[in-house]
Write an enzyme that holds these catalytic residues in place. Structure first.
Site, PDB file in Angstrom:
ATOM      1  N   ASN A  24      -2.451   1.776   5.886  1.00  0.00           N
ATOM      2  CA  ASN A  24      -1.643   0.626   5.488  1.00  0.00           C
ATOM      3  C   ASN A  24      -1.555  -0.323   6.678  1.00  0.00           C
ATOM      4  OD1 ASN A  24      -1.168   2.100   3.198  1.00  0.00           O
ATOM      5  ND2 ASN A  24       1.016   2.423   3.577  1.00  0.00           N
ATOM      6  N   GLY A  25      -1.610  -1.623   6.427  1.00  0.00           N
ATOM      7  CA  GLY A  25      -1.463  -2.585   7.517  1.00  0.00           C
ATOM      8  C   GLY A  25      -2.728  -3.375   7.773  1.00  0.00           C
ATOM      9  N   ARG A  53       5.258  -0.010  -4.977  1.00  0.00           N
ATOM     10  CA  ARG A  53       5.019  -0.774  -3.759  1.00  0.00           C
ATOM     11  C   ARG A  53       4.058  -1.936  -3.987  1.00  0.00           C
ATOM     12  NH1 ARG A  53       6.782   2.004   0.766  1.00  0.00           N
ATOM     13  NH2 ARG A  53       5.359   0.924   2.167  1.00  0.00           N
ATOM     14  N   LYS A  70       6.295  -4.278  -3.116  1.00  0.00           N
ATOM     15  CA  LYS A  70       7.724  -4.074  -2.924  1.00  0.00           C
ATOM     16  C   LYS A  70       8.121  -4.208  -1.464  1.00  0.00           C
ATOM     17  CE  LYS A  70      11.822  -3.074  -4.399  1.00  0.00           C
ATOM     18  NZ  LYS A  70      12.516  -4.073  -5.216  1.00  0.00           N
ATOM     19  N   HIS A  79      16.380 -36.921  -7.430  1.00  0.00           N
ATOM     20  CA  HIS A  79      15.536 -37.326  -6.306  1.00  0.00           C
ATOM     21  C   HIS A  79      14.097 -36.853  -6.474  1.00  0.00           C
ATOM     22  CE1 HIS A  79      18.930 -38.861  -3.917  1.00  0.00           C
ATOM     23  NE2 HIS A  79      19.611 -37.866  -4.462  1.00  0.00           N
ATOM     24  N   GLU A 102       7.923 -14.365 -10.614  1.00  0.00           N
ATOM     25  CA  GLU A 102       7.418 -13.063 -10.184  1.00  0.00           C
ATOM     26  C   GLU A 102       6.881 -12.222 -11.338  1.00  0.00           C
ATOM     27  OE1 GLU A 102       9.752 -11.462  -6.282  1.00  0.00           O
ATOM     28  OE2 GLU A 102      10.940 -11.595  -8.115  1.00  0.00           O
ATOM     29  N   GLU A 132      16.980 -18.011  -6.937  1.00  0.00           N
ATOM     30  CA  GLU A 132      16.671 -16.622  -7.263  1.00  0.00           C
ATOM     31  C   GLU A 132      16.235 -16.483  -8.718  1.00  0.00           C
ATOM     32  OE1 GLU A 132      16.330 -12.427  -7.108  1.00  0.00           O
ATOM     33  OE2 GLU A 132      16.125 -14.054  -5.658  1.00  0.00           O
ATOM     34  N   TRP A 160      -3.259  -2.518  -1.385  1.00  0.00           N
ATOM     35  CA  TRP A 160      -3.006  -3.933  -1.665  1.00  0.00           C
ATOM     36  C   TRP A 160      -3.956  -4.711  -0.763  1.00  0.00           C
ATOM     37  CZ3 TRP A 160      -1.345  -8.457   0.719  1.00  0.00           C
ATOM     38  CH2 TRP A 160      -0.849  -9.458  -0.120  1.00  0.00           C
ATOM     39  N   LYS A 204      12.601 -15.013  -9.987  1.00  0.00           N
ATOM     40  CA  LYS A 204      12.425 -13.900 -10.921  1.00  0.00           C
ATOM     41  C   LYS A 204      11.458 -14.273 -12.040  1.00  0.00           C
ATOM     42  CE  LYS A 204      14.422 -10.882  -8.905  1.00  0.00           C
ATOM     43  NZ  LYS A 204      13.891 -11.583  -7.789  1.00  0.00           N
ATOM     44  N   CYS A 230       0.831  -1.202   0.000  1.00  0.00           N
ATOM     45  CA  CYS A 230       0.000   0.000   0.000  1.00  0.00           C
ATOM     46  C   CYS A 230       0.866   1.251   0.000  1.00  0.00           C
ATOM     47  CB  CYS A 230      -0.962   0.046   1.174  1.00  0.00           C
ATOM     48  SG  CYS A 230      -2.010  -1.389   1.375  1.00  0.00           S
TER      49      CYS A 230
END
Length: 615
Positions: free
Chosen positions: A101-102, A27, A610, A511, A495, A488, A75, A492, A2
């Site tokens: 926010n929160g 964000r 973010k 395995h 995402e 990583e 968000w 990416k 947010c």
């Protein structure tokens, strides 16, 4: 998550707030809204979608003149992303407006109490509960807005950054924070409110960052009053000078922030070690380490706590700390750390890693570690962030603003910081020789130019990406230092392109994951000559025998893998411990180009934020 923007002063608020919301788009959000007070009415406009959608709606539906206003990008947590659940929210009387926010964790019980007293709710949000609670306190306890906010917040459980406006007192905005960042820009008889400094950097260089558990009344014609929410005691606010520049948060001719930030990595890494590493003199200076050197040298173990990309940087540090400094390392998901009753000792060093310095799970892990007597060291990018204030010591990465939601330069600069720490401790402990220490420093100094060389493969990587842009799944494999890079790289791709991808240690392929390999499965293998090269070559042959498609990241001049891989991307040679700084570059570009080809929103991928400031 947010974004909050507010303005009170002598200028027109709407263009300032709208531009601020655009600056906070990085964000992550799914709806947006704005409220402008024109001297008589509070004009509110909000919508599901992007800030551009909000702008179109505002300019066709509401009056935009006024010198006071608040804006928000949401968000979704409580209630789906739609127009009704978007912020700002008003109290039942329409007198109060709030952006938040929160998460208010006890909102259901508070909502029930308010409903029993006749309050009606039109949204599914916890925020609408909070604004009505504030109004209820103002009415029943006959107090002003600031006092009502303080009383209300002492009745709530959760995390928040809020800005509250009372249309009957249009010369002030009340703000507060707990677990979610909030900055106040101080101008000439005008004030700016935002989740970070980016919305007001072009207007003022002076800012106050509220600490956790603080609130402020921002009032025209008067100095800002900051108080503790818990006991109403006054706090002397610290006004700091911002170092951020406007050009740092612009795209500078790049199509996307993510691509700009990928290409900024050579300079970002230089900025990370500048003033800290003097390779020609064999010196590493890090005040946070130097001042607490005995704690590091006497540590029985290092515990790294982080989330997402920062967790992957922590995994790289596990290899480098154990290899060079010979200190046992455990790498923990911050989101799980405090929920499993971890064993934390007073001779443990906890390293908390976060790009934003506001990650809620990492903050919770820090508090638990401190309660158990551990020494806590922070690694983050944002000066003045919560983690930088909560830890005992730390180091900034100095990567500059990272606007793209998918981290790139944050990852490599975090690895740079952690590598410098490991080298410094290895030298102090005598676990690496003096000659090796000097060779590492000289090689670290060459890393930026080697990244620049790796970036020259961009056009080739784009062609490889075009071949696999329609893949449904992808495997990433690496060994040793490059196992975290495989994780990583897979992250990416997930995402920003929304293609399912998984990273594994290359030896683990047999395995289970090998069952997935067929002619339709692209497999990205990190196969640099340093480390377990022959083993990785064997893994590649196993994949090829099952008709898998191989995209190999190899050391410049490699011929063995080139003969068996479908595609080869070369990176310059370096020491094994530093290879992650190079091998991650082509994986970032590969993901970027696939996402662009698929028409995805590279800088603002769906559902992501973010700065994750809720658990």
């Amino acid at each position: 998550m947010c974004g909050i923007v507010g303005y009170i002063g002598k200028e027109q608020a709407y263009p300032i707030i709208l531009k601020g919301l655009k600056r906070l788009e990085y964000r992550g959000y799914d709806s947006a809204g704005i409220a402008i007070y024109d001297g008589n009415d509070l004009n509110i406009c909000k919508t599901k979608g992007k800030v551009a959608d909000l702008q179109h709606k505002c300019e066709s539906e509401i009056a935009l003149k006024g010198t006071v206003g608040i804006g928000h990008t949401r968000w979704a947590t409580h209630g789906e992303p739609n127009d009704v659940n978007s912020h700002p929210h008003c109290s039942n009387s329409g007198k109060l407006a709030i952006i938040h926010n929160g998460i208010i964790e006890n909102y259901e019980s508070l909502k029930t109490e308010l409903q029993n007293r006749g309050y009606i709710f039109s949204s599914d949000t916890d925020t609408e509960v909070l604004v009505n609670l504030i109004e209820d306190i103002m009415i029943n306890e006959k107090v002003k807005l600031g006092k009502a906010v303080q009383i209300a917040l002492n009745q709530t459980i959760g995390a928040y950054a809020i800005a509250v406006f009372d249309r009957t007192k249009p010369n002030e905005i009340v703000v507060a924070r707990l677990g979610s960042p909030l900055a106040i820009g101080v101008g000439d008889d005008e004030y700016y409110i935002a989740s970070d400094a980016s919305p007001f950097i072009e207007y003022t260089k002076k800012a106050i960052y509220l600490e956790d558990g603080e609130m402020a009344v921002v009032r025209l014609g008067k100095k800002i009053k900051v108080r503790k929410i818990k006991d109403d005691s006054l706090v002397d606010p610290y006004v700091q000078k911002l170092q951020l520049n406007l050009d740092q948060i612009e795209k500078a001719g790049y199509e996307h922030f993510m691509l700009k930030e990928i290409y900024e990595q050579p300079s970002a890494i230089k900025d990370t070690y500048r003033g800290r590493m003097l390779a020609d003199r064999g010196i590493i200076r890090m005040a946070g380490v130097d001042d607490n050197l005995e704690k590091f040298l006497n540590a029985k173990r290092i515990i790294v706590v982080a989330c997402g990309t920062s967790w992957h940087a922590g995994l790289v540090s596990e290899y480098i700390f154990e290899d060079l400094a010979r200190i046992p390392v455990e790498v923990e998901y911050a989101s799980e750390f405090r929920y499993r009753n971890p064993v934390i000792n007073k001779d443990d060093v906890v390293i908390a890693i976060s790009q934003s310095g506001e990650t809620a799970d990492t903050m919770a892990a820090i508090k638990l570690a401190k309660e158990n007597g551990a020494f806590v060291f922070g690694v983050c990018n944002v000066v003045g962030s919560s983690i930088s204030r909560e830890t005992h010591a730390g180091a900034y990465t100095h990567a500059g603003p990272e606007i793209g939601v998918a981290s790139t330069k944050a990852f490599t600069t975090q690895i740079t910081i952690l590598s410098l720490m490991a080298l410094k401790l290895g030298k102090a402990k005598g676990s690496i020789s003096n000659s090796d220490y000097h060779m590492y420093l000289n090689e670290m100094e060459q890393i930026p130019s080697k990244i620049e060389k790796a970036l020259q493969s961009n056009d080739h990587i784009m062609k490889v990406a075009a071949v696999y842009k329609n893949a449904k799944n992808c495997l990433y494999l690496g060994r040793g230092y490059n196992f975290p890079v495989a994780l990583e790289g897979a992250l990416k791709l997930k995402e920003i392109s929304y293609i399912h991808a998984e990273g594994y240690p290359a030896a683990e392929m047999k395995h289970g994951p090998i069952a997935l390999i067929d002619e339709h499965m692209p497999v990205v293998v990190i196969a640099t000559k340093k480390g377990h090269y022959e083993k990785v070559v064997s893994n590649i042959q196993e994949i090829k025998s099952r008709k898998g498609k191989i995209i190999a990241v190899v050391t410049e001049g490699d011929t063995s893998v080139k003969n068996i891989a479908d595609h080869v991307i070369e990176v310059p040679e370096t020491f094994e411990a530093l290879t992650p700084l190079l091998t991650t570059i082509p994986l970032q570009l590969f993901s970027y180009h696939i996402a662009v080809m698929l028409g995805k929103n590279v800088d603002q991928p769906r559902n992501l934020a973010k700065s994750v400031t809720v658990e």
